[in-house]
Scaffold this motif. Structure first.
Motif, PDB file in Angstrom:
ATOM      1  N   GLU A  22       0.041   1.606  -0.569  1.00  0.00           N
ATOM      2  CA  GLU A  22       0.062  -0.998   0.495  1.00  0.00           C
ATOM      3  C   GLU A  22       1.075  -1.012   1.087  1.00  0.00           C
ATOM      4  N   LEU A  23       2.197  -0.308   0.236  1.00  0.00           N
ATOM      5  CA  LEU A  23       3.703  -0.876   0.280  1.00  0.00           C
ATOM      6  C   LEU A  23       3.894   0.171   1.733  1.00  0.00           C
ATOM      7  N   SER A  24       3.765   1.303   2.024  1.00  0.00           N
ATOM      8  CA  SER A  24       4.131   2.002   3.207  1.00  0.00           C
ATOM      9  C   SER A  24       2.789   1.374   4.049  1.00  0.00           C
ATOM     10  N   GLU A  25       1.522   1.096   3.620  1.00  0.00           N
ATOM     11  CA  GLU A  25       1.464   0.755   4.936  1.00  0.00           C
ATOM     12  C   GLU A  25       1.635  -0.446   5.749  1.00  0.00           C
ATOM     13  N   ARG A  26       1.967  -1.575   4.285  1.00  0.00           N
ATOM     14  CA  ARG A  26       2.806  -2.790   4.819  1.00  0.00           C
ATOM     15  C   ARG A  26       4.222  -2.813   6.012  1.00  0.00           C
ATOM     16  N   LEU A  27       5.111  -1.612   5.807  1.00  0.00           N
ATOM     17  CA  LEU A  27       6.227  -0.943   6.733  1.00  0.00           C
ATOM     18  C   LEU A  27       5.852   0.034   7.608  1.00  0.00           C
ATOM     19  N   ASN A  28       4.427   0.430   7.726  1.00  0.00           N
ATOM     20  CA  ASN A  28       3.721   1.468   9.123  1.00  0.00           C
ATOM     21  C   ASN A  28       4.924   2.322   8.036  1.00  0.00           C
ATOM     22  N   TYR A  29       4.841   3.212   6.826  1.00  0.00           N
ATOM     23  CA  TYR A  29       5.386   4.097   6.590  1.00  0.00           C
ATOM     24  C   TYR A  29       4.780   4.963   6.481  1.00  0.00           C
ATOM     25  N   LEU A  30       4.845   5.486   6.843  1.00  0.00           N
ATOM     26  CA  LEU A  30       3.367   7.074   7.017  1.00  0.00           C
ATOM     27  C   LEU A  30       3.653   8.502   6.082  1.00  0.00           C
ATOM     28  N   SER A  31       4.683   8.416   6.602  1.00  0.00           N
ATOM     29  CA  SER A  31       4.990   9.037   5.536  1.00  0.00           C
ATOM     30  C   SER A  31       5.138   9.510   4.602  1.00  0.00           C
ATOM     31  N   GLY A  32       5.137   7.468   4.071  1.00  0.00           N
ATOM     32  CA  GLY A  32       4.543   7.289   2.225  1.00  0.00           C
ATOM     33  C   GLY A  32       3.550   6.764   2.035  1.00  0.00           C
ATOM     34  N   GLN A  33       3.081   6.805   3.217  1.00  0.00           N
ATOM     35  CA  GLN A  33       1.342   6.400   3.559  1.00  0.00           C
ATOM     36  C   GLN A  33       0.228   8.035   2.823  1.00  0.00           C
ATOM     37  N   ALA A  34       0.933   9.285   3.411  1.00  0.00           N
ATOM     38  CA  ALA A  34       0.411  10.309   3.763  1.00  0.00           C
ATOM     39  C   ALA A  34       0.413  10.754   2.288  1.00  0.00           C
ATOM     40  N   TYR A  35       1.500  10.988   1.393  1.00  0.00           N
ATOM     41  CA  TYR A  35       2.021  11.632  -0.068  1.00  0.00           C
ATOM     42  C   TYR A  35       1.222  10.691  -0.578  1.00  0.00           C
ATOM     43  N   SER A  36       0.903   9.137  -0.729  1.00  0.00           N
ATOM     44  CA  SER A  36       0.241   8.223  -1.717  1.00  0.00           C
ATOM     45  C   SER A  36      -1.140   8.659  -1.461  1.00  0.00           C
ATOM     46  N   LEU A  37      -1.814   9.163  -0.558  1.00  0.00           N
ATOM     47  CA  LEU A  37      -3.341   9.822  -0.196  1.00  0.00           C
ATOM     48  C   LEU A  37      -3.597  10.719  -1.165  1.00  0.00           C
ATOM     49  N   LYS A  38      -2.177  11.599  -0.425  1.00  0.00           N
ATOM     50  CA  LYS A  38      -2.158  12.981  -1.523  1.00  0.00           C
ATOM     51  C   LYS A  38      -2.202  12.906  -3.250  1.00  0.00           C
ATOM     52  N   ASN A  39      -1.311  11.931  -3.145  1.00  0.00           N
ATOM     53  CA  ASN A  39      -1.105  12.087  -4.935  1.00  0.00           C
ATOM     54  C   ASN A  39      -2.773  11.563  -5.614  1.00  0.00           C
ATOM     55  N   LEU A  40      -3.229  10.125  -5.198  1.00  0.00           N
ATOM     56  CA  LEU A  40      -4.227   9.958  -5.371  1.00  0.00           C
ATOM     57  C   LEU A  40      -5.368  10.979  -5.651  1.00  0.00           C
ATOM     58  N   GLY A  41      -5.858  11.622  -4.368  1.00  0.00           N
ATOM     59  CA  GLY A  41      -6.419  12.811  -4.077  1.00  0.00           C
ATOM     60  C   GLY A  41      -6.160  13.374  -5.463  1.00  0.00           C
ATOM     61  N   LEU A  42      -4.981  14.312  -5.383  1.00  0.00           N
ATOM     62  CA  LEU A  42      -4.733  14.729  -6.786  1.00  0.00           C
ATOM     63  C   LEU A  42      -5.005  14.708  -8.036  1.00  0.00           C
ATOM     64  N   VAL A  43      -5.374  12.888  -8.819  1.00  0.00           N
ATOM     65  CA  VAL A  43      -5.613  12.534  -9.816  1.00  0.00           C
ATOM     66  C   VAL A  43      -7.561  12.878  -9.750  1.00  0.00           C
ATOM     67  N   TYR A  44      -7.855  12.893  -8.681  1.00  0.00           N
ATOM     68  CA  TYR A  44      -9.305  12.828  -8.408  1.00  0.00           C
ATOM     69  C   TYR A  44      -9.714  14.716  -8.720  1.00  0.00           C
ATOM     70  N   TYR A  45      -8.395  15.286  -7.895  1.00  0.00           N
ATOM     71  CA  TYR A  45      -9.118  16.738  -8.310  1.00  0.00           C
ATOM     72  C   TYR A  45      -8.994  17.229  -9.787  1.00  0.00           C
ATOM     73  N   TYR A  46      -8.249  16.369 -10.299  1.00  0.00           N
ATOM     74  CA  TYR A  46      -8.032  17.000 -12.291  1.00  0.00           C
ATOM     75  C   TYR A  46      -9.200  16.411 -12.815  1.00  0.00           C
ATOM     76  N   GLN A  47      -9.455  15.191 -12.212  1.00  0.00           N
ATOM     77  CA  GLN A  47     -10.882  14.632 -13.075  1.00  0.00           C
ATOM     78  C   GLN A  47     -12.400  15.534 -12.575  1.00  0.00           C
ATOM     79  N   GLY A  48     -11.894  16.751 -11.705  1.00  0.00           N
ATOM     80  CA  GLY A  48     -13.072  16.567 -10.890  1.00  0.00           C
ATOM     81  C   GLY A  48     -14.284  16.173 -10.458  1.00  0.00           C
ATOM     82  N   ASP A  49     -13.837  14.809  -9.535  1.00  0.00           N
ATOM     83  CA  ASP A  49     -14.547  14.259  -8.395  1.00  0.00           C
ATOM     84  C   ASP A  49     -13.772  14.784  -7.248  1.00  0.00           C
TER      85      ASP A  49
END
Length: 258
Positions: free
Chosen positions: A1-28
């Motif tokens: 959310e902060l990265s989107e507000r700042l239009n900080y694209l790299s921050g958005q990409a890494y946040s999305l990556k790490n969110l995906g990582l949580v779901y990966y470990y959970q098997g979703d």
């Protein structure tokens, strides 16, 4: 959310990556792929080849778990190419290890797998990256385990456990140390390691690793002719594997139950 507000694209990409990582470990894996595809789109947009290489490798791992070796290998090879173009040693080592992982699944290509692991090892050691070194040592140990060279396998598994203890990702190492002891008839020691693997995976809700630990435990119980405990472990492994769509573990559960 902060990265989107700042239009900080790299921050958005890494946040999305790490969110995906949580779901990966959970098997979703549906949510995993969703977040990682969004992430890779942003990495491509900003020309971050390291990020692209990382996500190609990660998405390949989902297909690997789901048993689609062809798609997994295709993505891993793309990741290796992007990694070499970026010159990022960690990403190169990771891609080499993942390619080796696909080849290790079939006895005919185990030597090819070992070749990729041995290419990855000096790169990982030069980086002093505990995760990469420990994973490579484990993967080499697994090849020796499959070839019934238990003393070498145990040596590599114990080295991997020692290094991976710094990262917390020790489920595989514990599991396979237990497998070696089970094959040597040291069942109490085997069960101790396999139960520890399961408990540590459960503590962080790492469902694929919980299923693998249960399958290993079941094998040990079957060797002891303790079929009631084996059935209990297999049914739990089957249930977890079915929930997360982990087809290798599901196949193994059905096979052992039959």
């Amino acid at each position: 959310e902060l990265s989107e507000r700042l239009n900080y694209l790299s921050g958005q990409a890494y946040s999305l990556k790490n969110l995906g990582l949580v779901y990966y470990y959970q098997g979703d894996f549906v949510n995993t792929i969703n977040y990682w595809q969004q992430s890779i789109g942003i990495f491509e947009k900003i020309g971050d080849k390291v990020g692209v290489a990382n996500l190609l490798s990660n998405i390949g791992s989902v297909y690997n778990i789901q048993g689609d070796d062809t798609k997994a290998l295709e993505l891993y090879l793309q990741s290796l190419k992007a990694s070499e173009e970026s010159g990022d040693s960690l990403r190169i080592a990771t891609a080499l290890m993942n390619i080796g992982l696909v080849y290790s699944k079939k006895p005919k290509s185990e030597d090819k797998a070992l070749e990729y692991y041995l290419r990855a090892l000096p790169i990982s050691e030069a980086l002093n990256d505990y995760e990469a070194i420990g994973t490579t040592w484990f993967n080499i140990g697994e090849i020796y385990y499959k070839q019934f060279n238990d003393s070498l396998a145990l040596d590599y598994f114990e080295k991997s456990l020692e290094v991976l203890a710094y990262t917390g990702n020790i489920f595989y190492s514990l599991n396979y140390i237990g497998r070696v002891y089970a094959r040597e008839g040291q069942f109490e020691k085997a069960i101790q390691y396999q139960k520890e693997s399961y408990d540590k995976a459960k503590n962080v809700d790492a469902k694929p690793d919980m299923a693998r630990a249960l399958l290993a435990l079941a094998d040990t119980y079957i060797m002891q002719k303790n079929y009631s405990l084996a059935l209990k472990a297999l049914n739990e492994a089957k249930s977890i594997a079915k929930d997360i769509g982990s087809f290798y573990e599901l196949k193994d559960s059905y096979e052992k139950l039959a």
